[in-house]
Design an enzyme around this catalytic site. Sequence first.
Site, PDB file in Angstrom:
ATOM      1  CB  SER A  10      20.170  37.955  34.577  1.00  0.00           C
ATOM      2  OG  SER A  10      20.918  36.972  33.915  1.00  0.00           O
ATOM      3  N   GLY A  14      20.851  34.852  27.436  1.00  0.00           N
ATOM      4  CA  GLY A  14      19.911  33.765  27.175  1.00  0.00           C
ATOM      5  C   GLY A  14      18.698  33.850  28.087  1.00  0.00           C
ATOM      6  CE  LYS A  15      20.169  32.721  34.549  1.00  0.00           C
ATOM      7  NZ  LYS A  15      20.602  33.190  35.884  1.00  0.00           N
ATOM      8  CD  GLU A  41      32.186  36.727  46.434  1.00  0.00           C
ATOM      9  OE1 GLU A  41      32.573  35.640  46.875  1.00  0.00           O
ATOM     10  OE2 GLU A  41      32.457  37.833  46.947  1.00  0.00           O
ATOM     11  CG  ASP A  70      20.829  31.454  41.517  1.00  0.00           C
ATOM     12  OD1 ASP A  70      21.727  32.028  40.848  1.00  0.00           O
ATOM     13  OD2 ASP A  70      21.069  30.497  42.267  1.00  0.00           O
ATOM     14  CE1 TYR A 156      26.933  22.214  32.952  1.00  0.00           C
ATOM     15  CE2 TYR A 156      25.685  24.115  33.716  1.00  0.00           C
ATOM     16  CZ  TYR A 156      26.795  23.314  33.789  1.00  0.00           C
ATOM     17  OH  TYR A 156      27.789  23.602  34.707  1.00  0.00           O
ATOM     18  CG  ASP A 157      19.484  24.766  26.930  1.00  0.00           C
ATOM     19  OD1 ASP A 157      18.825  24.202  27.821  1.00  0.00           O
ATOM     20  OD2 ASP A 157      19.351  25.971  26.656  1.00  0.00           O
TER      21      ASP A 157
HETATM   22  O1  Y43 Z   1      17.701  26.938  30.618  1.00  0.00           O
HETATM   23  C1  Y43 Z   1      18.883  26.605  30.800  1.00  0.00           C
HETATM   24  N1  Y43 Z   1      19.570  25.927  29.852  1.00  0.00           N
HETATM   25  C2  Y43 Z   1      20.836  25.596  29.996  1.00  0.00           C
HETATM   26  N2  Y43 Z   1      21.592  25.922  31.069  1.00  0.00           N
HETATM   27  C3  Y43 Z   1      20.937  26.592  32.040  1.00  0.00           C
HETATM   28  C4  Y43 Z   1      19.599  26.946  31.962  1.00  0.00           C
HETATM   29  N3  Y43 Z   1      19.243  27.598  33.073  1.00  0.00           N
HETATM   30  C5  Y43 Z   1      20.328  27.647  33.829  1.00  0.00           C
HETATM   31  N4  Y43 Z   1      21.362  27.048  33.201  1.00  0.00           N
HETATM   32  C6  Y43 Z   1      22.752  26.953  33.666  1.00  0.00           C
HETATM   33  C7  Y43 Z   1      23.597  28.046  33.055  1.00  0.00           C
HETATM   34  C8  Y43 Z   1      24.541  28.414  34.157  1.00  0.00           C
HETATM   35  O2  Y43 Z   1      25.628  27.496  34.143  1.00  0.00           O
HETATM   36  C9  Y43 Z   1      23.711  28.159  35.414  1.00  0.00           C
HETATM   37  C10 Y43 Z   1      22.972  29.387  35.859  1.00  0.00           C
HETATM   38  O3  Y43 Z   1      23.763  30.131  36.744  1.00  0.00           O
HETATM   39  P1  Y43 Z   1      23.238  31.542  37.293  1.00  0.00           P
HETATM   40  O4  Y43 Z   1      24.179  32.065  38.273  1.00  0.00           O
HETATM   41  O5  Y43 Z   1      21.802  31.395  37.676  1.00  0.00           O
HETATM   42  O6  Y43 Z   1      23.207  32.438  35.979  1.00  0.00           O
HETATM   43  P2  Y43 Z   1      24.372  33.232  35.236  1.00  0.00           P
HETATM   44  O7  Y43 Z   1      25.582  33.328  36.121  1.00  0.00           O
HETATM   45  O8  Y43 Z   1      24.544  32.676  33.879  1.00  0.00           O
HETATM   46  O9  Y43 Z   1      23.724  34.668  35.050  1.00  0.00           O
HETATM   47  P3  Y43 Z   1      23.206  35.647  36.238  1.00  0.00           P
HETATM   48  O10 Y43 Z   1      23.647  35.084  37.553  1.00  0.00           O
HETATM   49  O11 Y43 Z   1      23.813  36.975  35.942  1.00  0.00           O
HETATM   50  O12 Y43 Z   1      21.720  35.668  36.096  1.00  0.00           O
HETATM   51  O13 Y43 Z   1      22.770  27.153  35.061  1.00  0.00           O
HETATM   52 MG    MG Z   2      25.328  33.836  38.115  1.00  0.00          MG
END
Ligand code: Y43
Ligand code: MG
Length: 197
Positions: A10, A14-15, A41, A70, A156-157
């Site tokens: 990731s 934040g994650k 992608e 995800d 979106y928190d």
């Molecule tokens: O606890 C959370 N609190 C607030 N918002 C959150 C949360 N968990 C997921 N979200 C939102 C953020 C993002 O708009 C989408 C995740 O998208 P997602 O593609 O899984 O993650 P990402 O692109 O930010 O990072 P990556 O893909 O590199 O892990 O959902």
């Molecule tokens: Mg992502």
Amino acid sequence: MNLTQLVLASHNAGKLKELQAMLGDSVQLRSIGEFSQVEPEETGLSFVENAILKARNAARISGLPALADDSGLAVDFLGGAPGIYSARYADGKGDAANNAKLLDALRDVPDAMRGAQFVCVLALVRHADDPLPILCEGLWHGRILHAASGDHGFGYDPLFWVPERNVSSAELSPADKNQISHRARAMDLLRQRLGLK
Ligand SMILES: O=c1nc[nH]c2c1ncn2[C@H]1C[C@H](O)[C@@H](COP(=O)(O)OP(=O)(O)OP(=O)(O)O)O1
Ligand SMILES: [Mg+2]
């Protein structure tokens, strides 16, 4: 399986922070950013597919076992959107634009119709071609607020009302969010599955 070190597939800081806090000291999560800045992608049609795709990609690049998250927000009134497209809801313009677009889409929608779920799927692969990824999911039910509130967390928190605490998810302390969130539920299952608890 030696799990003292895992790469987190990731680019979301934040994650990383939340997942490392949940895992504790016994497992070190290294960010895929140490190995590559290129984001794969996310072509899957489900959280599961995208989590596996990200985990395989990170394992391939790093040579380490890989964990991917995800996640996204499924809003009832929008038929489950933005769902797997949550990060790209406002065409890649980022969290603030995503939140503004969501508020706009729910303008004048009454509280009773503003239900939503955060979804998290964690996928762990031992290596890039692992034929049996470990998959764990967590859901968190809440409601979309009419305006942003709170400074903690990410994404979106500030718009996610947490009924069991009467605050937005961004008003929870990080420790509290990590006890009850979709990610916490998925991680709880993963830790059980790995014998870490
Ligand atoms: O606890 C959370 N609190 C607030 N918002 C959150 C949360 N968990 C997921 N979200 C939102 C953020 C993002 O708009 C989408 C995740 O998208 P997602 O593609 O899984 O993650 P990402 O692109 O930010 O990072 P990556 O893909 O590199 O892990 O959902
Ligand atoms: Mg992502």
